[in-house]
Design an enzyme around this catalytic site. Structure first.
Site, short mmCIF file in Angstrom:
data_model
loop_
_atom_site.label_atom_id
_atom_site.label_comp_id
_atom_site.label_asym_id
_atom_site.label_seq_id
_atom_site.Cartn_x
_atom_site.Cartn_y
_atom_site.Cartn_z
N SER A 1 0.83 -1.21 0.00
CA SER A 1 0.00 0.00 0.00
C SER A 1 0.87 1.26 0.00
CB SER A 1 -0.88 0.02 1.25
OG SER A 1 -1.84 -1.00 1.20
N ARG B 1 1.67 4.21 -3.07
CA ARG B 1 1.48 5.63 -2.78
C ARG B 1 2.77 6.42 -2.93
NH1 ARG B 1 -2.38 2.58 -0.49
NH2 ARG B 1 -4.40 3.44 0.11
N ARG C 1 -13.11 -6.98 -11.65
CA ARG C 1 -13.38 -6.34 -10.36
C ARG C 1 -14.20 -5.06 -10.52
NH1 ARG C 1 -7.97 -6.34 -6.91
NH2 ARG C 1 -9.47 -5.78 -5.29
N SER D 1 -13.51 0.75 2.53
CA SER D 1 -12.52 0.65 1.45
C SER D 1 -11.55 1.82 1.46
CB SER D 1 -13.21 0.57 0.09
OG SER D 1 -12.22 0.70 -0.93
N GLN E 1 -9.26 2.10 -0.67
CA GLN E 1 -9.03 2.49 -2.07
C GLN E 1 -10.04 3.54 -2.51
OE1 GLN E 1 -9.06 -1.16 -4.32
NE2 GLN E 1 -7.12 -1.85 -3.45
N ASP F 1 -6.89 -8.35 4.08
CA ASP F 1 -6.13 -9.19 3.15
C ASP F 1 -5.62 -10.48 3.81
OD1 ASP F 1 -6.51 -7.41 1.07
OD2 ASP F 1 -4.66 -6.31 1.49
N LYS G 1 -12.07 -9.12 -4.18
CA LYS G 1 -10.61 -8.95 -4.21
C LYS G 1 -10.05 -9.53 -5.52
CE LYS G 1 -10.35 -6.87 -0.28
NZ LYS G 1 -10.07 -5.43 -0.26
N ARG H 1 -2.58 -14.07 -2.94
CA ARG H 1 -2.74 -14.44 -1.53
C ARG H 1 -3.37 -15.84 -1.36
NH1 ARG H 1 -0.77 -9.88 0.68
NH2 ARG H 1 -1.50 -7.92 -0.22
C1 S3P Z 1 -5.58 -1.28 -0.12
C2 S3P Z 1 -6.86 -1.36 0.37
C3 S3P Z 1 -7.61 -2.62 0.52
C4 S3P Z 1 -6.69 -3.84 0.42
C5 S3P Z 1 -5.70 -3.72 -0.69
C6 S3P Z 1 -4.82 -2.48 -0.51
C7 S3P Z 1 -4.93 0.04 -0.23
O1 S3P Z 1 -8.56 -2.70 -0.53
O2 S3P Z 1 -7.45 -5.02 0.26
O3 S3P Z 1 -4.87 -4.85 -0.75
O4 S3P Z 1 -3.70 0.09 -0.42
O5 S3P Z 1 -5.63 1.05 -0.12
P1 S3P Z 1 -10.05 -2.08 -0.37
O6 S3P Z 1 -9.96 -0.62 -0.36
O7 S3P Z 1 -10.79 -2.59 -1.58
O8 S3P Z 1 -10.57 -2.67 0.91
#
Ligand code: S3P
Length: 451
Positions: A30, A34, A129, A174, A176, A328, A355, A404
C-alpha cells in the site's frame, strides 16, 4: 510487463522439520504504490527506500511515468521526480495496471479531476473487479466514463474542465475508495470532504500530509473519520521516504511459524500501524506466541520485529468490526484455523468477494480440496481445525490469479499431513517476489508440481 508468462506455474509445498531463522519481508504494498503516486505528483524529488519491487507497484510506477513523472532506480533507492500538483500530462498510451486494484483505483482518482482522457486496462482478474465504487464519486465531481462492460476495465475516464468538490460518504469499508476521492480532490478547487464511517488503513492521509497537502482528519467517538482536503495546494517531494515491511506479506511467514511444529522465526521490520494489525491480534487470541520486539519508528510509522514460535492454536470468533484491519489476511487466517483446536468463525467478509478473486469462495474451495471441515456463508466462514494437521492436505488449489490464495495454501502444505499444490504460483510476484526464497531459507519445502 505486468502480464505474467503465458503458462501457469504449479507449485507444491510439503511438511518439513521446524522453520527457523530471521527474515525481512519486502516493503509494504500500500505504501509503495502511494510512494510512486504521490512522489510522481509532487513537485521536486522524492527518494524512496525499502520499496516493494513487486509487479503491482512497478505497474503504478510505469503509469506515473506515462503521465510525466521521472522514476529511476539508483542502487537501493528509487528517485522520483514529480510533475507538481495539477500538472499531470495526458498519458501517452493506455495505462496497464496488470493485477493491481490499488494502483488502478488510486490512479483513477488521480486523473479523474484532469481535463484529459486516460484509458485503464488490466489482467483477467482486474477486469472482473468492480470499479463503480470509485467511478461513482468521480462522476459526481464531473468525470465521464466510457466502458464496454459497465464499470469494469477496460475503461476510459475523461475529467471535467474544472472538477466540483464533493462531500462523500464511503458506502463500504474501502481505503481504495477513500483514497481515490481524496486524490481527485487534490486537483479540485475548494474543500473535498470524505466521511469514512468504518476506519480503514490510513496511509493516504498520513503520506499526503507528509507531502504537504492541507488535510485534516477528525475522528468521532465511534472511530469514524471525517477528512477535509483543500484542493489545488502545493505538494512537495519527500527527501527520505522509508517504506516499512509489509504486514500482509509477513502474515504468511507468521502463520507458517505458528503451525509448523518446533518453529522459531523472527520476521524483521513489520509495519505495526494499528489499521493493519488485526491478524496479529487475532492470532494472539488463538494462543499464538507472537512477540513484537525492538519496536521503533521508521518513515513515521511504528515497526517491530515479530518473534514467532510454534503454538497450540484454538479457534476463536473474530469480531466483524476487525475486518478492515486484516482484510487481506483472512485467507491465511483460514489456514491457521485449519490447525487450531475447535472452530474459528470469521464474519463481516463481504469485501472478500471482490478482491483479486472471490476470496471467500476460493478459500472455501481450497479448504475443501484439502480435507478441512468448514462452512461458507454469504459473508462468513467457519473453519473446524485439527491441531496436528492429520488427514489434511493432498489437494490442488485453484488460485484464480490471486497471489494471496497461492501463498496461503502453500503455507498450509508446510504443516499438513499430505502436500498441498497450487495451480499457479506466478501471481506471487505481484506482491511478494521473494516468498519462495524466504520460505526455503527458513527451511520450508516447496517444489515444482506436476499437475
Ligand atoms: C488497499 C486497500 C484494501 C486492500 C488492498 C490495498 C490500499 O482494498 O485489500 O490490498 O492500499 O488502499 P479495499 O480498499 O478494496 O478494501
Amino acid at each position: 510487463m505486468t502480464h505474467p508468462a503465458a503458462a501457469p506455474r504449479p507449485l507444491r509445498s510439503r511438511r518439513t522439520g521446524a522453520l527457523a531463522g530471521r527474515v525481512r519481508v519486502p516493503g509494504d504494498k500500500s505504501i509503495s504504490h502511494r510512494a510512486f503516486l504521490f512522489g510522481g505528483l509532487a513537485s521536486g524529488r522524492t527518494r524512496v527506500t525499502g520499496l516493494l519491487e513487486g509487479e503491482d507497484v512497478l505497474a503504478t510506477g510505469r503509469a506515473m511515468r506515462q503521465m510525466g513523472a521521472r522514476i529511476e532506480r539508483e542502487g537501493e533507492t528509487w528517485i522520483v521526480d514529480g510533475v507538481g500538483n495539477g500538472a499531470l500530462l495526458e498519458p501517452d498510451g493506455v495505462l496497464d495496471f496488470g493485477n493491481a486494484g490499488t494502483g488502478a483505483r488510486l490512479a483513477m482518482g488521480l486523473v479523474g479531476a484532469y481535463d484529459f482522457t486516460a484509458t485503464f486496462i488490466g489482467d483477467a482478474s482486474l477486469s472482473r473487479r468492480p470499479m463503480g465504487r470509485v467511478l461513482e464519486p468521480l462522476r459526481e465531481m464531473g468525470a465521464q466514463v466510457l466502458a464496454r462492460s459497465k464499470d469494469r476495465l477496460p475503461l476510459s475516464i475523461r475529467g471535467p474542465r474544472v472538477a466540483a468538490p464533493i462531500e462523500y460518504r464511503v458506502p463500504m469499508a474501502s481505503a481504495q475508495v477513500k483514497s481515490a476521492v481524496l486524490l481527485a480532490g487534490l486537483n479540485t478547487p475548494g474543500t473535498t470532504t470524505l466521511i469514512e464511517p468504518i476506519p480503514t488503513r490510513d496511509h493516504t492521509e498520513r503520506m499526503l500530509q507528509g507531502f504537504g497537502a492541507r488535510l485534516e482528519v477528525e475522528t468521532d467517538r465511534a472511530g469514524g473519520r471525517t477528512i477535509r482536503l483543500q484542493g489545488q495546494g502545493e505538494l512537495t517531494g519527500v527527501a527520505d521516504l522509508v517504506v516499512p515491511g509489509d504486514p500482509s506479506s509477513a502474515a504468511f511467514l507468521v502463520v507458517a511459524a505458528l503451525v509448523v511444529p518446533g518453529s522459531d522465526v523472527v520476521i524483521e521490520n513489520a509495519l505495526m500501524n494499528p489499521t493493519r494489525t488485526g491478524l496479529i491480534e487475532t492470532l494472539r487470541e488463538m494462543g499464538g506466541a507472537i512477540e513484537a520486539v525492538n519496536p521503533r519508528l521508521s518513515g513515521g510509522e511504528e515497526v517491530a520485529d515479530l518473534h514467532v514460535k510454534h503454538s497450540a492454536l484454538r479457534g476463536v470468533a473474530v469480531p466483524p468490526e476487525r475486518a478492515p484491519s486484516m482484510i487481506d489476511e483472512y485467507p491465511v487466517l483460514a489456514v491457521a484455523a485449519a490447525f487450531a483446536e475447535g472452530d474459528t468463525l470469521m464474519q463481516g467478509l463481504e469485501e472478500l468477494r471482490v478482491k483479486e478473486s472471490d476470496r471467500l469462495a476460493a478459500v472455501a474451495a481450497g479448504l475443501a480440496a484439502n480435507g478441512v471441515a468448514h462452512e461458507e456463508g454469504e459473508d462468513w466462514l467457519r473453519v473446524s481445525g485439527r491441531s496436528d494437521g492429520s488427514g489434511l492436505g493432498g489437494g490442488t488449489v485453484e488460485t484464480h490469479l490471486d497471489h494471496r490464495i497461492a501463498m496461503s495454501f502453500l503455507v498450509m502444505g508446510l504443516a499438513s499431513e499430505k502436500p498441498v499444490a497450487v495451480d499457479d504460483a506466478r501471481m506471487i510476484a505481484t506482491s511478494f517476489p521473494d516468498f519462495e526464497a524466504l520460505v526455503a531459507r527458513l527451511g520450508g519445502a516447496l517444489d515444482a508440481a506436476a499437475l
